[in-house]
Structure formats: structure tokens, C-alpha cells
Motif scaffolding. Structure first.
Motif, mmCIF file in Angstrom:
data_model
loop_
_atom_site.group_PDB
_atom_site.id
_atom_site.type_symbol
_atom_site.label_atom_id
_atom_site.label_comp_id
_atom_site.label_asym_id
_atom_site.label_seq_id
_atom_site.Cartn_x
_atom_site.Cartn_y
_atom_site.Cartn_z
ATOM 1 N N ASP A 1 18.409 -6.827 14.390
ATOM 2 C CA ASP A 1 19.126 -5.625 14.803
ATOM 3 C C ASP A 1 18.078 -4.526 15.032
ATOM 4 O OD1 ASP A 1 18.343 -4.820 12.256
ATOM 5 O OD2 ASP A 1 20.358 -4.677 11.454
ATOM 6 N N PRO A 2 18.469 -3.390 15.575
ATOM 7 C CA PRO A 2 17.463 -2.350 15.854
ATOM 8 C C PRO A 2 16.667 -1.911 14.625
ATOM 9 C CG PRO A 2 19.450 -1.884 17.083
ATOM 10 C CD PRO A 2 19.775 -3.033 16.162
ATOM 11 N N SER B 1 13.664 -3.557 31.395
ATOM 12 C CA SER B 1 14.703 -2.543 31.472
ATOM 13 C C SER B 1 15.889 -3.095 30.702
ATOM 14 C CB SER B 1 15.078 -2.236 32.919
ATOM 15 O OG SER B 1 15.568 -3.390 33.548
ATOM 16 N N GLY B 2 16.672 -2.226 30.182
ATOM 17 C CA GLY B 2 17.820 -2.625 29.383
ATOM 18 C C GLY B 2 18.087 -1.578 28.335
ATOM 19 N N THR B 3 18.883 -1.954 27.391
ATOM 20 C CA THR B 3 19.195 -1.013 26.326
ATOM 21 C C THR B 3 17.987 -0.821 25.418
ATOM 22 O OG1 THR B 3 19.976 -2.696 24.774
ATOM 23 C CG2 THR B 3 21.602 -1.795 26.333
ATOM 24 N N VAL B 4 17.994 0.259 24.707
ATOM 25 C CA VAL B 4 16.926 0.532 23.755
ATOM 26 C C VAL B 4 16.853 -0.601 22.731
ATOM 27 C CG1 VAL B 4 16.155 2.084 21.922
ATOM 28 C CG2 VAL B 4 17.018 3.023 24.068
ATOM 29 N N ALA B 5 17.985 -1.069 22.278
ATOM 30 C CA ALA B 5 18.014 -2.163 21.294
ATOM 31 C C ALA B 5 17.356 -3.423 21.846
ATOM 32 C CB ALA B 5 19.453 -2.450 20.872
ATOM 33 N N ASP B 6 17.617 -3.733 23.116
ATOM 34 C CA ASP B 6 17.024 -4.921 23.727
ATOM 35 C C ASP B 6 15.509 -4.791 23.854
ATOM 36 O OD1 ASP B 6 19.555 -6.029 23.966
ATOM 37 O OD2 ASP B 6 19.775 -5.468 26.086
ATOM 38 N N VAL B 7 15.052 -3.626 24.254
ATOM 39 C CA VAL B 7 13.617 -3.390 24.411
ATOM 40 C C VAL B 7 12.933 -3.444 23.045
ATOM 41 C CG1 VAL B 7 11.875 -1.709 25.129
ATOM 42 C CG2 VAL B 7 13.883 -2.121 26.558
#
Length: 119
Positions: free
Chosen positions: A64-65, A85-91
């Protein structure tokens, strides 16, 4: 990172490195073959570094983040080249896994070379 968190991360890395080394030596039929395959293709047959890192993150509640941030804080000085590129959580998750996998591969390679030299 405070000392307690650093100790937790160091223990996590040591445990992961030991388990990963044992796993690839068994799957590859020995240390020499495991080192060759690890150097040639960390996600190749018998090695599967990314899958192992995903399992470590899941087993240790790092998927998780907050878990990604814990890993990234511990590895904040390691270079990571990322173009996503993507959500902050994905990055965050991708960067944490990449940095962890790189360190894990280096630790295992170093430990296996030492074991070969000193028997």
C-alpha cells in the motif's frame, strides 16, 4: 528514518535476501547457475525476482502507499530511473519495488560470491 524503522527494514532485507538466495539456488541447481541466471535475466526462468518482491511486499503488508513510503524512505539515496504515469500510489509502488529489487539482487549476488570464495 529513525533507528527502529531502520532496524526493521534491515531485518526485512536480510530475511528476504536469505530466502531469495536459497530459492534460486534450489531452482537453478546450484549457486553458479543461479548467479549466471540472476545476472543474465533477474526475471527469467528459475529466478523471478519481481514475483518474489511482490510476495515480500504482500507478506509484510508493504503493498500500500504507506508500505511503499517505508521502503522508499529506507532507500532514499538509491537512484531509480522511472518514467511512469498513473496514480501517485502506482508510481510509489513501482519505485519502491524497483529499488527493493535492485538492492535485493545486489545483496544476494554479493552474498553468493562471498559464499563461493570462502566455502
Amino acid at each position: 528514518m529513525d533507528n527502529f524503522a531502520r532496524m526493521q527494514f534491515d531485518l526485512l532485507m536480510a530475511t528476504a535476501a536469505e530466502s531469495f538466495a536459497e530459492r534460486i539456488v534450489q531452482r537453478c541447481g546450484g549457486g553458479d547457475a543461479a548467479l549466471e541466471r540472476l545476472a543474465a535475466d533477474p526475471d527469467g526462468d528459475g529466478i523471478w525476482l519481481s514475483q518474489f518482491v511482490d510476495s515480500v511486499f504482500a507478506d509484510n503488508c508493504l503493498d500500500d502507499p504507506a508500505g511503499s513510503c517505508f521502503v522508499l524512505e529506507a532507500l532514499s539515496r538509491r537512484p531509480v530511473e522511472i518514467n511512469l504515469s498513473g496514480t501517485v500510489a502506482d508510481v510509489l509502488a513501482t519505485a519502491a519495488r524497483m529499488a527493493f529489487a535492485d538492492l535485493l539482487r545486489n545483496k544476494v549476488t554479493e552474498a553468493m560470491h562471498k559464499a563461493q570464495r570462502y566455502g
